[in-house]
Motif scaffolding. Structure first.
Motif, PDB file in Angstrom:
ATOM      1  N   ALA A  39      15.638   9.081  27.966  1.00  0.00           N
ATOM      2  CA  ALA A  39      15.500   7.697  27.518  1.00  0.00           C
ATOM      3  C   ALA A  39      15.325   7.653  26.009  1.00  0.00           C
ATOM      4  O   ALA A  39      14.834   8.609  25.393  1.00  0.00           O
ATOM      5  CB  ALA A  39      14.310   7.030  28.211  1.00  0.00           C
ATOM      6  N   LEU A  40      15.742   6.543  25.409  1.00  0.00           N
ATOM      7  CA  LEU A  40      15.707   6.401  23.950  1.00  0.00           C
ATOM      8  C   LEU A  40      14.430   5.682  23.531  1.00  0.00           C
ATOM      9  O   LEU A  40      14.297   4.467  23.673  1.00  0.00           O
ATOM     10  CB  LEU A  40      16.942   5.637  23.474  1.00  0.00           C
ATOM     11  N   GLY A  60      17.244  14.142  18.679  1.00  0.00           N
ATOM     12  CA  GLY A  60      15.931  13.728  19.172  1.00  0.00           C
ATOM     13  C   GLY A  60      15.856  13.828  20.681  1.00  0.00           C
ATOM     14  O   GLY A  60      16.559  14.602  21.321  1.00  0.00           O
ATOM     15  N   GLY A  61      15.004  12.998  21.250  1.00  0.00           N
ATOM     16  CA  GLY A  61      14.864  12.950  22.691  1.00  0.00           C
ATOM     17  C   GLY A  61      13.645  13.684  23.198  1.00  0.00           C
ATOM     18  O   GLY A  61      13.476  14.876  22.935  1.00  0.00           O
ATOM     19  N   HIS A  62      12.749  12.943  23.889  1.00  0.00           N
ATOM     20  CA  HIS A  62      11.570  13.575  24.484  1.00  0.00           C
ATOM     21  C   HIS A  62      11.151  12.925  25.796  1.00  0.00           C
ATOM     22  O   HIS A  62      10.255  13.422  26.473  1.00  0.00           O
ATOM     23  CB  HIS A  62      10.394  13.562  23.486  1.00  0.00           C
ATOM     24  N   GLU A  63      11.806  11.829  26.177  1.00  0.00           N
ATOM     25  CA  GLU A  63      11.517  11.185  27.463  1.00  0.00           C
ATOM     26  C   GLU A  63      12.575  11.684  28.445  1.00  0.00           C
ATOM     27  O   GLU A  63      13.608  11.044  28.658  1.00  0.00           O
ATOM     28  CB  GLU A  63      11.540   9.671  27.309  1.00  0.00           C
ATOM     29  N   ILE A  64      12.323  12.842  29.054  1.00  0.00           N
ATOM     30  CA  ILE A  64      13.399  13.570  29.717  1.00  0.00           C
ATOM     31  C   ILE A  64      13.072  13.890  31.173  1.00  0.00           C
ATOM     32  O   ILE A  64      11.914  13.930  31.585  1.00  0.00           O
ATOM     33  CB  ILE A  64      13.706  14.891  28.975  1.00  0.00           C
ATOM     34  N   LEU A  90       6.984  17.386  25.631  1.00  0.00           N
ATOM     35  CA  LEU A  90       7.601  18.233  24.614  1.00  0.00           C
ATOM     36  C   LEU A  90       6.765  18.435  23.364  1.00  0.00           C
ATOM     37  O   LEU A  90       7.047  19.341  22.584  1.00  0.00           O
ATOM     38  CB  LEU A  90       8.971  17.670  24.214  1.00  0.00           C
ATOM     39  N   ILE A  91       5.764  17.587  23.124  1.00  0.00           N
ATOM     40  CA  ILE A  91       5.016  17.729  21.877  1.00  0.00           C
ATOM     41  C   ILE A  91       4.254  19.047  21.865  1.00  0.00           C
ATOM     42  O   ILE A  91       3.861  19.575  22.900  1.00  0.00           O
ATOM     43  CB  ILE A  91       4.069  16.544  21.632  1.00  0.00           C
ATOM     44  N   THR A 124      13.782  17.485  18.472  1.00  0.00           N
ATOM     45  CA  THR A 124      13.028  17.769  19.688  1.00  0.00           C
ATOM     46  C   THR A 124      13.927  18.280  20.797  1.00  0.00           C
ATOM     47  O   THR A 124      13.465  18.980  21.702  1.00  0.00           O
ATOM     48  CB  THR A 124      12.283  16.511  20.156  1.00  0.00           C
ATOM     49  N   GLY A 125      15.195  17.900  20.781  1.00  0.00           N
ATOM     50  CA  GLY A 125      16.172  18.524  21.655  1.00  0.00           C
ATOM     51  C   GLY A 125      16.377  17.907  23.014  1.00  0.00           C
ATOM     52  O   GLY A 125      17.190  18.400  23.799  1.00  0.00           O
ATOM     53  N   GLY A 126      15.660  16.819  23.327  1.00  0.00           N
ATOM     54  CA  GLY A 126      15.823  16.198  24.639  1.00  0.00           C
ATOM     55  C   GLY A 126      17.167  15.540  24.851  1.00  0.00           C
ATOM     56  O   GLY A 126      17.584  15.314  25.993  1.00  0.00           O
ATOM     57  N   LEU A 127      17.868  15.234  23.755  1.00  0.00           N
ATOM     58  CA  LEU A 127      19.202  14.645  23.862  1.00  0.00           C
ATOM     59  C   LEU A 127      20.264  15.744  23.845  1.00  0.00           C
ATOM     60  O   LEU A 127      21.230  15.706  23.095  1.00  0.00           O
ATOM     61  CB  LEU A 127      19.430  13.628  22.740  1.00  0.00           C
TER      62      LEU A 127
END
Length: 346
Positions: A39-40, A60-64, A90-91, A124-127
């Motif tokens: 999610a963005l 980016g991306g961290h809601e994965i 991810l943090i 962050t790499g979630g995307l």
């Protein structure tokens, strides 16, 4: 390994591109996560609009949400079987700084450190399709759709805020702002046994808040929210959550908080304009003004539990799901004021 994977990279002002980069190998002590959806967050949106000046390109991306693709040496495949659904916090947590040693790891000094310094494009790499995570970052949701599981991280942030607000049964709670985080505050405050009032200028958002259980709504462009909240019970709200980035609203949040109440500044401020507070009022009222930032380990586990058990249903907060090859359209939709969460799938 020369295998490739897709990532969604922000490359310029209001521009994203799908790029092929090197797929990471699983590392010792880590889990290789195959990401299915992301999610963005507002953070990625601010990088996209260049309100946040992160160096570009940026992934980016961290809601994965995703699944276990492989486990590294030292990680139990029995605990993390291949194909098992995962979400992840991810943090960074260093475990040794002042905040970590005081059980407030959401304030860790390494929280903004790059997740994986070996990533071809920083972020962050979630995307992206694959990401190495530590087992301590992995959470195992039960029987959740991908579109629900991506809410683990934002809900965890809100639960950290709710904990700061110390809502008691029968309290009056004011939520300022009807964006995605305001709506999640409404859902959590209602589960806490409060009467909930939202201040939000957009009629459609106020209407949605009502369908989520909000007891009353205010249009702050027509009604003074401070006077309205104080007139409800004569003293103000026992808990107030400012989910807007507007400092003038932050001032209203403080003013509508009851003596002995808790005022939580949930949102970062853009721009950050200081507000005036009477120290004598603070002295005599014993009102608590605090902030809430990022999810704690505790709040993340609670978020996964609540979603898995159906205590929070985020379905009405999903405004669109886009395949990664439509990432540009997804980001453009995400920054519109009439949307909530936009999700990109891989």
């Amino acid at each position: 390994m020369n295998e490739k994977m897709k990532v969604v990279a922000i490359t310029d002002d209001h521009k994203v591109e799908v790029k092929e980069v090197r797929r990471p190998d699983v590392k010792p002590g880590k889990i290789l996560m195959h990401i299915k959806a992301c999610a963005l967050c507002t953070w990625e949106q601010r990088v996209f609009t260049r309100e946040s000046k992160m160096p570009l390109p940026f992934v980016g991306g961290h809601e994965i949400v995703g699944s276990v693709a492989a486990v590294g040496e030292g990680v139990s495949e029995r605990e993390f079987p291949i194909g098992r659904k995962l979400t992840a916090r991810l943090i960074q947590v260093c475990g040794k700084c002042y905040f970590c040693r005081h059980g407030e790891e959401n304030l860790c000094v390494d929280i903004n450190a790059p997740f994986d310094k070996e990533m071809e494009i920083p972020g962050t790499g979630g995307l992206g399709e694959y990401l190495n995570i530590y087992p301590s970052q992995a959470y195992l949701p039960e029987s959740l759709s991908d579109t629900a599981a991506v809410f683990s991280e934002p809900l965890a942030c809100v639960l950290n805020s709710i904990e700061r607000g110390q809502i008691a049964l029968g309290d009056d709670v004011a939520v300022l702002g009807g964006g995605i985080m305001g709506m999640l505050h409404v859902l959590c405050a209602k589960l806490s046994g409060a009467r909930v009032i939202m201040s939000e200028p957009y009629a459609k958002r106020r209407a949605l808040a009502k369908t989520l259980g909000c007891d009353d709504t205010i249009n702050p462009m027509e009604t003074n929210p401070v006077d309205y909240i104080k007139n409800l019970n004569g003293i103000g709200a026992e808990a107030v959550f400012n989910t807007t980035p507007i400092s003038a609203v932050a001032k209203q949040a403080v003013e509508m908080t009851a003596p002995l109440g808790r005022c939580v500044m949930y949102s970062s401020q853009h721009p950050d304009k200081p507000i005036e507070i009477s120290p004598n009022w603070l002295h005599s009222s014993e009102t608590v003004i605090t902030g809430a930032v990022s999810p704690s380990v505790r709040s993340f586990q609670r978020a996964v539990n609540m979603l898995s058990k159906g205590l929070i249903d985020p379905e009405k907060l999903v405004s669109g799901v886009y395949p990664c090859n439509q990432a540009q359209e997804a980001f453009e939709a995400a920054i519109r004021p009439d949307t909530f969460r936009i999700i990109i799938t891989f």
